[in-house]
Design an enzyme around this catalytic site. Sequence first.
Site, PDB file in Angstrom:
ATOM      1  CE  LYS A  77      -3.792   2.105   2.657  1.00 12.10           C
ATOM      2  NZ  LYS A  77      -4.593   2.029   3.899  1.00 12.10           N
ATOM      3  CB  SER A 152      -8.002   3.782   3.049  1.00 11.48           C
ATOM      4  OG  SER A 152      -7.103   3.184   3.974  1.00 11.48           O
ATOM      5  CB  SER A 176      -8.162   0.906   5.914  1.00  9.52           C
ATOM      6  OG  SER A 176      -8.874   2.103   5.821  1.00  9.52           O
TER       7      SER A 176
HETATM    8  N1  GLN Z   1     -12.784   4.304   6.768  1.00 13.64           N
HETATM    9  C1  GLN Z   1     -12.124   4.739   7.952  1.00 13.64           C
HETATM   10  C2  GLN Z   1     -11.714   6.177   7.811  1.00 13.64           C
HETATM   11  O1  GLN Z   1     -12.034   6.741   6.825  1.00 13.64           O
HETATM   12  C3  GLN Z   1     -10.950   3.866   8.222  1.00 13.64           C
HETATM   13  C4  GLN Z   1      -9.740   4.225   7.449  1.00 13.64           C
HETATM   14  C5  GLN Z   1      -8.581   3.349   7.782  1.00 13.64           C
HETATM   15  O2  GLN Z   1      -8.728   2.333   8.449  1.00 13.64           O
HETATM   16  N2  GLN Z   1      -7.420   3.775   7.355  1.00 13.64           N
HETATM   17  O3  GLN Z   1     -11.097   6.751   8.661  1.00 13.64           O
END
Ligand code: GLN
Length: 478
Positions: A77, A152, A176
């Site tokens: 990532k 994400s 994410s």
């Molecule tokens: N969807 C969550 C956010 O927008 C989690 C993001 C993540 O785990 N990096 O913060």
Amino acid sequence: MTTWTIDGVREALAAKKVSARELAADFYKRIAERNPALNAYLMLSEERAYAQADRIDALVASGKPLPELAGVPIAIKDVISTKSVRTTCGSKILEHYVPPYDATAVERLEAAGAVILGKTNCDEFAMGSSNENSAYGPVRNPEATDRVPGGSSGGSAAAVAAGLAVASLGTDTGGSIRQPGSFCGIPAMMGSYGRVSRYGLIAFASSLDRIGPFATNARDVAATLKVIAGRDSNDSTSTTAPVPDYVTAMERPVKGMRVGIPKEYFGEGMDDGVRKKIEAGIELLKKMGCQLQEIHMAHTDYAIATYYIIATAEASSNLARYDGVRYGLRVDDSSLLAMYCKTRGAGFGAEVKRRIVLGTYVLSAGYYDAYYLKGQKVRALIAQDFRDAFTKVDVIVTPTSPVPAFKLGERTADPLQMYLADIYTVTGSLAGVPGMSVPCGKICGKLPVGLQIFGPAFGEASVLQLAHAFEQAGGASL
Ligand code: GLN
């Protein structure tokens, strides 16, 4: 197209059926064919990958034993630092940033023989649930290309699901890793906070951020986690607890395992199709001999609000470093203040700005007690819910997401709708416990559903054990 596994790669290399170089080339060919439509990879690190493949081929030729991830093509990532390979965090502000060092997780993968193919797309600074917040365009879900892959870590999930990597690393702050794993129909794991070093992970919310693997089966998730886990003197929050051999541990039978089902995770807002698959998954767990118990996690309702206070507060502080002076983009101006404003105005996308504003607000002198401090107290209660539950059960099972992969653009107009997609994942993030999503059938044979398994802190082995048994029992084709 062959679906490669970690063991499959090692066996093929040892039997000289394929060389590591040929395998890497085959993966790059697949990427050239599919990536233009999926947008899962942002950067390819061919030079580095082939150099590593050649080292593995030399090992094969010498007849020496092969390390555990020998020749395994892996994607990373783009919030995880890779030396000499551009790392953008899906943001314009770091468009040309080339890290001078590797994240510990990346270093450990390469030391174990893995071949790093490239960097995967993600929501900007890992903020999002659909990958639509990337400055470099959204990723498409390989299972249904009109839909999001989740976020994400959408690129990491899509790359593995589409056969463009054998495994990948993502990061999970509030869901994410688990949610994109669920949307793309592959197993995905977030270890306990402290299990994997965060050194070289570009920070979003430091008390929540975790690095973890995606793969095509639970065994490969376990094998990848084992390599990246363990103490690192460069991250003082990484644990000194020994790393068990997850691959062996996960073979233990699950008969008699006590599985808690929290009532609070089955409320309104859950898609009917998801509910049916999760119910079928729970039936399967019964058939496998697990002992199911209804449990209560009283503070679950406060998790989203708590998460979005703590995560934004930490983000506003972490992202203060992008000022046009030390890192990345600079938009010049004769006044220093105007330079800061123009740089940050041009470099950050809308969602990142929203979070910086929110986070600055909850930390501000007048509101600190009402929001940030209160959030920390509720966080402690949520963690206590988990500790209490684990005095009665070995693992907790819930849906990973209330909905399956949604259509591109469907939720972008309403940030709150997007935040609500994290309702079942943020609890475990706040509590610091390990969580994993495993495939639990597909709605109408098309849209994957994920079953989430939580374990007690540093109880990854139990989580993997159940995930592996569920997979073996046919969980993915319910
Ligand atoms: N969807 C969550 C956010 O927008 C989690 C993001 C993540 O785990 N990096 O913060």
